[in-house]
Scaffold this active site. Structure first.
Site, PDB file in Angstrom:
ATOM      1  CB  CYS A  80     -89.547  52.920 111.471  1.00 14.27           C
ATOM      2  SG  CYS A  80     -88.231  54.543 112.585  1.00 14.27           S
ATOM      3  CG  HIS A 173     -93.737  54.409 110.842  1.00 12.16           C
ATOM      4  ND1 HIS A 173     -92.942  52.787 111.712  1.00 12.16           N
ATOM      5  CD2 HIS A 173     -92.682  55.309 110.975  1.00 12.16           C
ATOM      6  CE1 HIS A 173     -92.188  53.204 112.637  1.00 12.16           C
ATOM      7  NE2 HIS A 173     -91.955  55.018 112.223  1.00 12.16           N
ATOM      8  CD  GLU A 175     -95.910  50.541 110.418  1.00 12.09           C
ATOM      9  OE1 GLU A 175     -95.541  50.876 108.786  1.00 12.09           O
ATOM     10  OE2 GLU A 175     -95.088  51.139 111.759  1.00 12.09           O
TER      11      GLU A 175
HETATM   12  N1  GLN Z   1     -85.769  55.762 117.007  1.00  6.53           N
HETATM   13  C1  GLN Z   1     -86.436  55.014 116.554  1.00  6.53           C
HETATM   14  C2  GLN Z   1     -84.926  53.439 116.939  1.00  6.53           C
HETATM   15  O1  GLN Z   1     -83.514  54.268 116.889  1.00  6.53           O
HETATM   16  C3  GLN Z   1     -86.742  54.576 116.046  1.00  6.53           C
HETATM   17  C4  GLN Z   1     -88.284  54.523 115.409  1.00  6.53           C
HETATM   18  C5  GLN Z   1     -89.374  54.559 114.979  1.00  6.53           C
HETATM   19  O2  GLN Z   1     -89.210  53.386 114.939  1.00  6.53           O
HETATM   20  N2  GLN Z   1     -90.303  54.639 114.690  1.00  6.53           N
HETATM   21  O3  GLN Z   1     -84.875  52.565 117.168  1.00  6.53           O
END
Ligand code: GLN
Length: 192
Positions: A80, A173, A175
Site C-alpha cells: 500500500c 495489505h 499483513e
Molecule cells: N493512501 C495512503 C497513501 O497515500 C496509503 C494507504 C495505506 O497504506 N493503507 O500513502
C-alpha cells in the site's frame, strides 16, 4: 531462512508485518535508523501514509541508505503506502512528494476513489495456488510499468501486485488477515 527482515518503523502498520514474519519463523525487527537497516537482509515498507513516511525517512536519514541497499539488490516488499514509496513515479501525490524509488512503475495514490475507498476481495496471484484475500484501504494502483516489471495480480483492470527483480509491491495489505504467502514470496527473494 537465516538472516533478518527489517520493517520500516517510522510510521505505518509495523506490528502487523512483524507478527506475520515472526509467524514464519523469521528474525524480524523494526528499522528506524541506518545502523538498524545495516543488520537486515530484506526490508518491508508497510502501509501507512506515504507522504509522512517519506518525510520521516528523510528526517531520520534513511532515504539514501534504503535507496543504496535497493540498488545493491536487497529484497523489499512494499504494501500500500509502501508500494507508493517504491515507485519511481507517483500520480495524485502531495506537492513535492518524494519516494524511495527503484520500481519502474507509475502508481496512482488513492486510486480506487470514494465509492470503493476501502474494500476486500479474493485475488488470483501469479505463483500461488489459491486466491489471496486482499484488503484494500485507500489503496494505490499501478498505471504504467517498465519492461522489467511483472504483473502478479490485477483488480479493477489495474495491476495491484507487481515484481521487478528484488522488489515486490502490493496495493493491498497482506499483513492484516493471517495471510503469509506474500511475505513468503519476499523470503524466496532472500534465498535466491
Ligand atoms: N493512501 C495512503 C497513501 O497515500 C496509503 C494507504 C495505506 O497504506 N493503507 O500513502
Amino acid at each position: 531462512m537465516t538472516g533478518t527482515v527489517g520493517v520500516f518503523a517510522l510510521q505505518g502498520d509495523v506490528r502487523e508485518h512483524l507478527r506475520v514474519l515472526e509467524g514464519l519463523g523469521v528474525r524480524a525487527r523494526g528499522v528506524r535508523r541506518a545502523s538498524e537497516l545495516d543488520e537486515c537482509d530484506a526490508l518491508v515498507l508497510p502501509g501507512g501514509e506515504s507522504t509522512t513516511m517519506a518525510k520521516l525517512a528523510r528526517t531520520f536519514e534513511l532515504l539514501e541508505p534504503i535507496r543504496h541497499r535497493i540498488g545493491a539488490g536487497m529484497p523489499v516488499l512494499g504494501t500500500c503506502a509502501g508500494m507508493i514509496l517504491l515507485a519511481d513515479r507517483v500520480r495524485d501525490g502531495a506537492a513535492g512528494q518524494e519516494t524511495i524509488g527503484g520500481l519502474d512503475a507509475t502508481v496512482r495514490r488513492n486510486a480506487f476513489g470514494r465509492q470503493v475507498d476501502s474494500f476486500e476481495t479474493d485475488l488470483d496471484l501469479a505463483g500461488l495456488d489459491d486466491p489471496v484475500h486482499a484488503v484494500f484501504i485507500r489503496a494505490p494502483w499501478v498505471e504504467e510499468v517498465g519492461p522489467g516489471v511483472e504483473v502478479l495480480a490485477t483488480a479493477h483492470d489495474h495491476p495491484v501486485a507487481v515484481r521487478q527483480g528484488n522488489l515486490l509491491a502490493t496495493s493491498f495489505h497482506p499483513e492484516v488477515n493471517g495471510e503469509d504467502r506474500v511475505h513468503r514470496l519476499l523470503l524466496d527473494l532472500v534465498q535466491r
